[in-house]
Scaffold this motif. Structure first.
Motif: not given
Ligand SMILES: Cc1cc2nc3c(=O)[nH]c(=O)nc-3n(C[C@H](O)[C@H](O)[C@H](O)COP(=O)(O)OP(=O)(O)OC[C@H]3O[C@@H](n4cnc5c(N)ncnc54)[C@H](O)[C@@H]3O)c2cc1C
Length: 450
Positions: A66, A68-71, A129, A134, A137, A141, A143-144, A188, A192, A194, A351, A401
């Motif tokens: 899956v 998400g927003t690829r962050h 931040s 998403s 996502g 992971t 995220t905090h 992680l 499956g 979400i 933090r 992280h």
């Molecule tokens: C500019 C920037 C700032 C950031 N700031 C912070 C911060 O302040 N604090 C912090 O902790 N992190 C931070 N991050 C890290 C990041 O935000 C997270 O790890 C991120 O939000 C993961 O979400 P995503 O949707 O982008 O996931 P993706 O990178 O797309 O995927 C991450 C994981 O989540 C799983 N996943 C996504 N969607 C689903 C779903 N619907 N069902 C099941 N699994 C799913 C994927 O399979 C994968 O394993 C930052 C990143 C960036 C680029």
């Protein structure tokens, strides 16, 4: 919104880096993560529009991830075969004022949910931040944000619906099956897809944000607890030069006593007289309002505004969680490396996070301090530095992280995650043949238990 402001809004959005990889990919380039440092191993992306489509698609595939927003900055989300996106499933399903919960579909971002919640008089306890990510996502992971009394974003989850490898929907909830739930929330991406999440909410609140410049490291060392408890959320930004914290960001709730009285000086740091970016050389235009101007929680808790580029843009990120009791020793250990670190760094953020009971959360059972690095996008240099930083932090059992770059070995990871064997068992129950696994998970999570 009139036509002119709509066009202005669109062009502002189009100019942001957060949309750029998606647009490039739509134009025929390879599918990449937000930062562009990870080119995914396949371009096959199925966009599910409904729950039934998610189920059918998962049933039909031998292997998929899956997206998400690829962050994330590492390959945790990667697939060699197939991606599924639930981005188009972005409904707010139910806001339950009595239970104080909101239930949403799996594709929603914080940026979409928060203004809606606020307009109904409700809020989340904390945000990262940036709001662009998403919710599924981010929680997957761990995220905090920041705040010594605040758990990571996944601690707001009270129930989830996950479509497992067989295409069945599994409901987990804090109230009904606390054990399985604690294992599944920071999943992680291994359990499956979400498709629904229920989050705890609280009455909406207003916040004021103050920034102080040039906090001497000696003051941080002597008054760490007082500094961390001075506001609802505290972030310390440093480039590790000149024994100082360049900026202290204090995010204060206006409804909490005692109110922060915003003195001109804060532990030797001076109150800023204009809005600042965490990287002082960059314009603060992209940042949330400071200077004590009151505003809604969702427009103060993140550092960066929705619709604008968060952080530096072309960058890499790493972050280590260390137990709060070792905060000062860990910060000083990194400071000793400043000559090596600073040339490759945009900025570090420190933090505080409260302990939680989510198995794969880096704050599992321990309050933590995180030391984060926003690096210039030079992977050869950063990859050389990470083992050096990790060696300095090793006495404090750092947990990286899950979505950022690290070189800590799988064996070390196993030693700091006591619930990892239970997580592997849970993931195997949801996905017996490893449909949702990839190299990252096989290396860092699943091989460990064999
Ligand atoms: C500019 C920037 C700032 C950031 N700031 C912070 C911060 O302040 N604090 C912090 O902790 N992190 C931070 N991050 C890290 C990041 O935000 C997270 O790890 C991120 O939000 C993961 O979400 P995503 O949707 O982008 O996931 P993706 O990178 O797309 O995927 C991450 C994981 O989540 C799983 N996943 C996504 N969607 C689903 C779903 N619907 N069902 C099941 N699994 C799913 C994927 O399979 C994968 O394993 C930052 C990143 C960036 C680029």
């Amino acid at each position: 919104m009139n036509k002119r402001s709509f066009l202005k809004f669109c062009s502002a959005l189009m100019g942001t880096h957060s949309l750029a990889p998606l647009l490039a990919w739509a134009g025929g380039e390879k599918l990449k993560n937000w930062a562009g440092n990870v080119e995914y191993s396949t371009d096959n992306l199925y966009r599910a529009k409904s729950f039934a489509q998610v189920q059918e698609f998962i049933k039909s595939q031998p292997s998929l991830k899956v997206l998400g927003t690829r962050h994330c900055f590492n390959r945790i989300a990667d697939s060699t075969r197939q991606f599924i996106s639930v981005k188009e499933m972005e409904e707010v399903i139910e806001l339950n004022a009595t239970a104080r919960t909101v239930t949403i579909e799996g594709g929603l971002t914080y940026g979409q949910l928060c203004p809606h919640l606020d307009s109904k008089g409700w809020a989340l306890h904390n945000l990262a931040s940036l709001p662009h990510i998403s919710i599924a996502g981010a929680c997957s992971t761990a995220t905090h944000g920041s705040g010594e009394k605040l758990g990571n974003l996944a601690t707001a989850v009270s129930a989830m619906e996950i479509v497992n490898a067989a295409g069945e929907v599994i409901k987990v909830s804090r109230r009904q099956d606390a054990n399985e739930f604690a294992g599944a929330v920071v999943g992680l991406g291994a359990l499956g897809a979400i498709t629904r999440i229920t989050l705890d909410i609280q009455p909406s609140f207003q916040m004021e944000q103050y920034v102080y410049e040039n906090l001497p490291l000696s003051e941080l060392k002597n008054h760490f607890d007082a500094i961390e408890s001075a506001a609802y959320s505290v972030s310390l930004f440093t480039d590790w030069q000149d024994q100082r914290i360049n900026e202290v960001w204090l995010k204060c709730r206006t409804d909490q006593e005692p109110a922060f009285d915003a003195p001109a000086e804060f532990f030797g740091a001076r109150k800023a007289t204009r809005n600042l970016h965490p990287i002082a050389a960059l314009s603060a235009e992209n940042c949330t309002e400071q200077m004590g101007v009151p505003g809604p929680w969702y427009d103060r808790l993140p550092h960066f505004k929705m619709g604008f580029t968060p952080s530096a843009g072309k960058e890499l990120q790493s972050e280590y969680f260390v137990p709060r009791r070792h905060a000062i020793e860990a910060i000083l250990a990194v400071e000793r490396l400043h000559e090596k670190i600073s040339p490759h760094l945009f900025i570090t953020e420190i933090r505080a996070i409260a302990a939680d009971d989510l198995w794969m959360s880096p704050s599992y059972k321990q309050p933590c301090v995180t030391i984060h690095f926003t690096w210039k996008q030079d992977w050869p240099a950063v990859s050389q530095l990470l083992p050096t930083i990790e060696k300095e932090l090793a006495p404090f059992d750092p947990r990286p992280h899950w979505g950022k770059l690290f070189s800590i070995s799988p064996a070390q990871l196993q030693s700091v995650y006591e619930k990892l064997p239970d997580f592997v068992a849970l993931a195997t129950k949801f996905d017996p043949h490893g449909k949702f696994r990839n190299d990252f998970l096989n290396t860092n999570v699943f091989h460990l238990s064999s």
